[in-house]
Design an enzyme around this catalytic site. Structure first.
Site, short mmCIF file in Angstrom:
data_model
loop_
_atom_site.label_atom_id
_atom_site.label_comp_id
_atom_site.label_asym_id
_atom_site.label_seq_id
_atom_site.Cartn_x
_atom_site.Cartn_y
_atom_site.Cartn_z
N CYS A 206 -7.04 5.65 5.22
CA CYS A 206 -6.02 4.61 5.04
C CYS A 206 -5.33 4.22 6.34
CB CYS A 206 -4.98 5.06 4.03
SG CYS A 206 -5.70 5.62 2.47
N LYS A 371 2.18 -3.27 0.46
CA LYS A 371 1.27 -2.83 -0.60
C LYS A 371 1.81 -3.17 -1.98
CE LYS A 371 -0.73 1.05 2.02
NZ LYS A 371 0.06 0.96 3.26
N HIS A 376 -3.11 -1.45 -2.04
CA HIS A 376 -3.47 -0.60 -0.90
C HIS A 376 -4.89 -0.95 -0.48
CE1 HIS A 376 -3.96 2.53 1.87
NE2 HIS A 376 -3.44 3.55 1.20
N PHE A 435 -5.34 10.11 4.04
CA PHE A 435 -5.98 11.35 3.63
C PHE A 435 -6.35 12.15 4.88
CE2 PHE A 435 -8.04 10.73 -0.84
CZ PHE A 435 -6.79 10.51 -1.38
#
Length: 819
Positions: A206, A371, A376, A435
Site C-alpha cells: 500500500c 480513501k 484504498h 503491509f
C-alpha cells in the site's frame, strides 16, 4: 567450461555480430549527452511536479478526481466488474470510465485480453505528459520511469488460471503471463513514450506509489535523469477481495476513516501519474510548476505482518525523516493527506504517529483521508494521494474526510469532517503505510514557498562490508566459488525445465517461532540477511535498512492462497497465507525477525530486481538516509512459476535453449564509508557507481544491437570514474536465453575489446537465479579478488526480460577506504 569467458557465450557474440549494423550512431548518441556528474551542479538539484494524471472512481482525469474529492463526493458503490459473491462486502471504488490508451502493448505479445491495471497506468500517463507541455530539452535517455504497484498484472493471472482450470485456455494465453510481473508495466510505460533512461518498479504493497516517488526524486537529485514519469496502478482482483475478507477488514458501507464508528476499509482501483522534472529545466521549458517535492522519509515497523505498531513508532520515524530531509519544522506543515484506511488499528496508529512526529503542532494540523471517497487503491494509493496533496496546495484547500460521523478520542486530530475548507498552507505531507510495516511520507511545498533550500544531503562513498549466500551450490561463498571454478553445472530436469534448487535447512538460521507463517521466500531472505550481517559484524537498528530484490516474488504463497478460491469460493481464503502474497512480505520478515528498522523497499525489476535493489540502497546511503542497508535478493521457484517459464514462447521452442533456473537468497551489506570506518568494519569493496537504461521497445523485447546494455555499462563507468581499460572483468547477465544473451554479447564484446578483460558468465553453470543475478556475480567477484583473480574494478550486468539493463561497478577499497 571454465570460470573464464565460456565458449558458448563467445559463439553467441560472434553469431550476433554477423549481422550487426554499424554501431557508430549508437555510440554517438551515448557520447553526445552529458554524464550524470556533469548534469549535477554543486548544490542539490530541486525536483518539481509539473503535471499529473489520474484514473479513479471519481472519473477519468485528475480534474475529475480533484472536483470529486474537494466536494466530498463518495464514489464508492456496488462493484460490477468482478463476481462479488462470498465477500464481506459488495462495494468498492470501481473505475467505470477509462479511456483506452493509445499505446498498443498487446502488439508485442499478441492476443486481445487487456490488463486493466496497465490500461489505467497508460491512460493516466498520457494525461500527465500531455499536461506537462513541451520538454524537448530532455533527451530520451534522460527520461525515466518509476512505477509502484501492489498486485501488478495479477488480474491477468487470475483470468488465465481460471481459463486453464476450466479447460478453456487458448494459444495466446501463455504470452499474457508477460503482463503479470510488476515490472512489465514500467517497461510498457517506457516503450509507450520512448523513455530510455532508468526504469524501476517498486512493490511495497500500500506504500508502493509513495516509494516510487521517493526513488524517482533520488534518481533526479543524483543526476541519473532529468525527468521522471512516476506513479502507481492497481486494478480490482479476486485475490484482494478474498484476502481482505479473510482478514475481516472490509466494511459493508463506504469507509469512514478516523470516525469513532469506523469498521473497515473500502477497496478502490485506478492509477495516478506525476511528471517530475529538475527545477531549472522545468523553468527553462516554461512547464507549469504545481509543487516542489522537498523530501521524504522511509522506515520499517519491524512489528507485524499486517498490523501497524500501535503507537505508530515506525510511521513517526518516516514522518520525521520527511521533515528532516525537507528542512521543515513541525509547525510548517499545514495539511497531511493521511493513510486513513478506516480500520480501527490503522487510523489510531497513524494519529499517534502524527502526534509523536509533530508534537504540539499536530493539534493544529489537518489530517484527512482521500480513501473515504475513492477507496484504498493499494499500490496506486501513494501516487493518487500525492496528486490530491499537490492540488490541495495549489487550490489552498483542505479536502475532507467523507462519511465522518463522530470524533474518536483514539484519533482526535482535525479530520476535516465531511466538508472541505479553505486553508492557507505552504507545505503538506502525504502518508502511506503498508503491509509488512513499510512506511513512507513525502513532503510537498507550493511554488514560491518561503522555505530555504532543503539541507544539502550527504554525498559520500558507499562500501560493501559483508555478504551471505544460500544457493543451490551451498550456503557459503566458498561453496559457490568452488562450484563455479570447477565448471560443475547445477540443476536437474523438473517439469520440463532444468532447475537448481537451494537445499537448505532453515532451522540453522531461523527459530521455529520466527518461522511461524513465514513462507519459503521469507526464509531465504532472512537466512541470507542474517549470514550477511554476521559476515559484516553489524547489529541492525533503526539506522540499518533493508531493500529487497525479487523478480518472481511470493508466487508460491499467491498460488497457495488463490487456487482454493478459484476452485471454490472466498470462504476458502486463508488469513494466514494472505499477508505473504505481497511482494514486500519477505522484506517485512527481515525487519521483524532481524531488526532492520531503517528505510525499507522492495524492487521488482524482473531478472534485474537484485541489481535494482542495490542501486536504490546505494542512493539512499549516499544521501544519508541510513548508515547501512542490507540488500537481499531472493527467489523461490513455485509450480506455477515453472509452468509459466515452460510455456512462454519467449523461452520455449527456440533452438539452443540451454538455461537453468535457480533459486536461493544472496545478500550484500552496504554501508556509508564513514560509518563503516567508525565502527572498524572490514571493507570488502567500494560500490563505485551504477547506471540503468531501458531499450523501450515493448513488453518482453530487447534492442537487438544491445544499445541499452551499452548505455548502462558506459554510464556506470562514467559515474564511477573508471576507464574501460581499468576493468579486470565483466560479469555478464548471460544465462542461456538466446534472445537476451545475443544483444548483451554484442555490447560486452565491444566493451571487452576496449578493456582487454575477460567476460565471466557464472549463470551458465550456476543457473539463472532470476532477480539475484547481481548479488551472485558480486559475491563471486569479491571472492575472486582473494582467490587469484586480478584485484581491480569489475562491471556487473543485469537485465530484465523486457529490456531494462542495470550495470554496477565494484572496485577494491582504496587506501582512503581501507580499514
Amino acid at each position: 567450461m571454465t570460470h573464464e569467458t565460456d565458449e558458448t557465450y563467445e559463439r553467441t557474440e560472434r553469431a550476433a555480430d554477423m549481422d550487426d549494423d554499424d554501431m557508430s550512431g549508437i555510440h554517438g548518441v551515448i557520447s553526445g549527452h552529458a554524464t550524470p556528474d556533469e548534469h549535477r551542479p554543486p548544490t542539490a538539484r530541486r525536483v518539481v511536479v509539473v503535471a499529473v494524471g489520474a484514473v479513479t472512481a471519481q472519473g477519468d482525469g485528475a480534474d475529475e478526481l480533484w472536483a470529486g474529492v474537494r466536494s466530498g463526493r463518495t464514489a464508492i458503490g456496488p462493484v460490477r466488474g468482478l463476481p462479488m459473491d462470498g465477500y464481506l462486502t459488495g462495494i468498492g471504488g470501481e473505475v467505470s470510465e477509462s479511456r483506452r490508451p493509445a499505446y498498443d502493448y498487446l502488439a508485442a505479445i499478441g492476443g486481445t485480453d487487456r490488463e486493466p491495471a496497465l490500461d489505467f497506468a497508460l491512460a493516466a500517463a498520457e494525461e500527465a505528459l500531455a499536461a506537462a507541455g513541451p520538454l524537448d530539452a530532455v533527451p530520451a535517455d534522460r527520461w525515466g520511469v518509476a512505477y509502484g504497484t501492489c498486485n501488478g498484472g495479477l488480474r491477468s493471472a487470475e483470468k488465465l488460471l481460471r481459463r486453464t482450470r476450466d479447460g478453456a485456455s487458448g494459444a495466446d494465453d501463455a504470452r499474457h503471463f508477460l503482463l503479470v510481473p510488476p515490472h512489465a508495466a514500467a517497461e510498457a510505460l517506457s516503450s509507450a513514450f520512448g523513455f530510455k533512461g532508468p526504469a524501476l518498479s517498486v512493490n511495497t504493497a500500500c506504500a508502493s506509489g509513495a516509494h516510487a516517488l521517493a526513488h524517482a526524486v533520488e534518481t533526479i537529485r543524483a543526476g541519473r535523469a532529468d525527468a521522471m514519469l512516476v506513479g502507481g496502478s492497481d486494478a480490482f482482483t479476486e485475490t484482494a477481495f478474498a484476502g481482505f475478507t479473510s482478514l475481516e477488514s472490509l466494511s459493508v458501507r463506504p469507509a469512514a476513516p478516523y470516525s469513532k464508528d469506523r469498521d473497515g476499509l473500502s477497496l478502490g482501483e485506478g492509477s495516478g501519474m506525476l511528471v517530475l522534472v529538475e527545477e531549472s529545466l522545468a523553468r527553462a521549458a516554461g512547464a507549469p510548476i504545481l509543487a516542489e517535492i522537498l523530501g521524504y522519509g522511509l522506515s520499517a515497523d519491524g512489528y507485524h505482518a499486517t498490523a501497524p505498531h500501535p503507537e505508530g513508532e515506525g510511521a513517526a520515524r518516516a514522518i520525521r525523516g520527511a521533515l528532516r530531509t525537507a528542512g521543515l519544522a513541525a509547525e510548517d506543515v499545514g495539511y497531511i493527506n493521511g493513510h486513513g484506511t478506516g480500520t480501527p488499528k490503522n487510523d489510531s496508529a497513524e494519529s499517534n504517529a502524527v502526534r509523536a512526529a509533530l508534537g504540539e503542532a499536530a493539534e493544529k494540523t489537518t489530517l484527512s483521508s482521500t480513501k473515504s471517497m475513492i477507496g484504498h487503491l493499494l499500490g496506486a494509493a501513494g501516487a493518487v494521494e500525492a496528486i490530491v496533496t499537490v492540488l490541495a496546495l495549489r487550490e489552498q484547500t483542505a479536502p475532507p474526510t467523507a462519511n465522518f460521523t463522530e470524533l474518536d478520542p483514539k484519533c482526535g486530530l482535525d479530520a476535516v469532517p465531511v466538508t472541505g475548507r479553505p486553508l492557507a498552507m505552504d507545505a503538506a505531507l502525504s502518508n502511506n503505510f503498508a503491509f509488512a510495516g513499510a512506511n513512507a511520507c513525502v513532503a510537498f511545498a507550493r511554488p514560491g514557498n518561503p522555505f530555504d533550500e532543503p539541507p544539502a544531503p550527504l554525498d559520500e562513498k558507499v562500501v560493501v562490508t559483508g555478504f551471505g549466500v544460500i544457493s543451490a551450490a551451498g550456503s557459503s561463498a566458498g561453496e559457490l566459488w568452488e562450484t563455479w571454478t570447477s565448471g560443475r553445472a547445477l540443476g536437474a530436469e523438473e517439469a520440463g525445465l532444468r532447475v537448481a534448487r537451494a537445499d537448505f535447512d532453515p532451522a540453522g538460521h531461523i527459530t521455529p517461532r520466527e518461522r511461524r507463517r513465514m513462507d519459503r521466500l521469507g526464509q531465504l531472505a532472512v537466512a541470507a540477511t542474517r549470514s550477511a550481517l554476521a559476515h559484516a559484524g553489524l547489529t541492525p537498528d533503526e539506522r540499518v535498512g533493508v531493500v529487497l530484490g525479487t523478480g518472481l516474488g511470493p508466487m508460491r504463497s499467491t498460488e497457495e492462497f488463490l487456487l482454493p478460491v478459484l476452485d471454490g469460493d472466498p470462504s476458502h481464503a486463508s488469513p494466514a497465507v494472505f499477508p505473504n502474497t505481497v511482494y514486500n512480505a519477505a522484506a517485512g520478515q527481515v525487519a521483524m525477525v532481524v531488526g532492520t528498522k531503517g528505510p525499507t523497499s522492495t524492487a521488482t525489476a524482473g531478472h534485474a530486481a537484485g541489481a535494482s535493489a542495490l542501486t536504490i540502497a546505494h542512493d539512499l546511503l549516499r544521501r544519508g538516509h541510513a548508515d547501512a542497508i542490507v540488500v537481499p535478493a531472493a527467489e523461490d521457484l513455485s509450480p506455477g512459476v515453472l509452468a509459466a517459464y515452460r510455456d512462454l514462447p519467449l523461452f520455449s521452442g527456440r533452438p539452443g535453449r540451454a538455461y537453468t533456473l535457480a533459486e536461493g537468497g544472496i545478500a550484500l551489506v552496504l554501508e556509508r564509508e564513514s560509518t563503516a570506518r567508525a565502527r572498524g568494519a572490514r571493507i570488502l569493496a567500494e560500490f563505485a557507481g551504477h547506471a540503468t537504461a531501458s531499450d523501450a521497445v515493448g513488453v518482453g523485447r530487447w534492442d537487438a544491437h544491445g544499445a541499452g546494455v551499452d548505455r548502462a555499462m558506459r554510464g556506470a563507468l562514467r559515474q564511477s570514474g573508471v576507464r574501460a581499460e581499468e576493468l579486470t572483468g565483466i560479469w555478464a547477465n548471460a544465462a542461456g536465453i538466446t534472445v537476451a544473451d545475443a544483444p548483451e554479447a554484442r555490447a560486452t564484446g565491444r566493451l571487452a575489446a576496449e578493456a582487454d578483460c575477460p567476460v565471466h558468465t557464472p549463470k551458465r553453470t550456476l543457473g539463472e537465479p532470476v532477480g539475484a543475478g547481481a548479488q551472485l556475480s558480486a559475491v563471486l567477484a569479491l571472492t575472486g579478488w582473494g582467490s587469484g583473480h586480478p584485484a581491480g574494478p569489475v562491471l556487473i550486468n543485469s537485465s530484465s526480460l523486457g529490456g531494462t539493463h542495470i550495470s554496477v561497478v565494484l572496485r577494491p577499497a582504496s587506501p582512503a577506504t581501507e580499514k
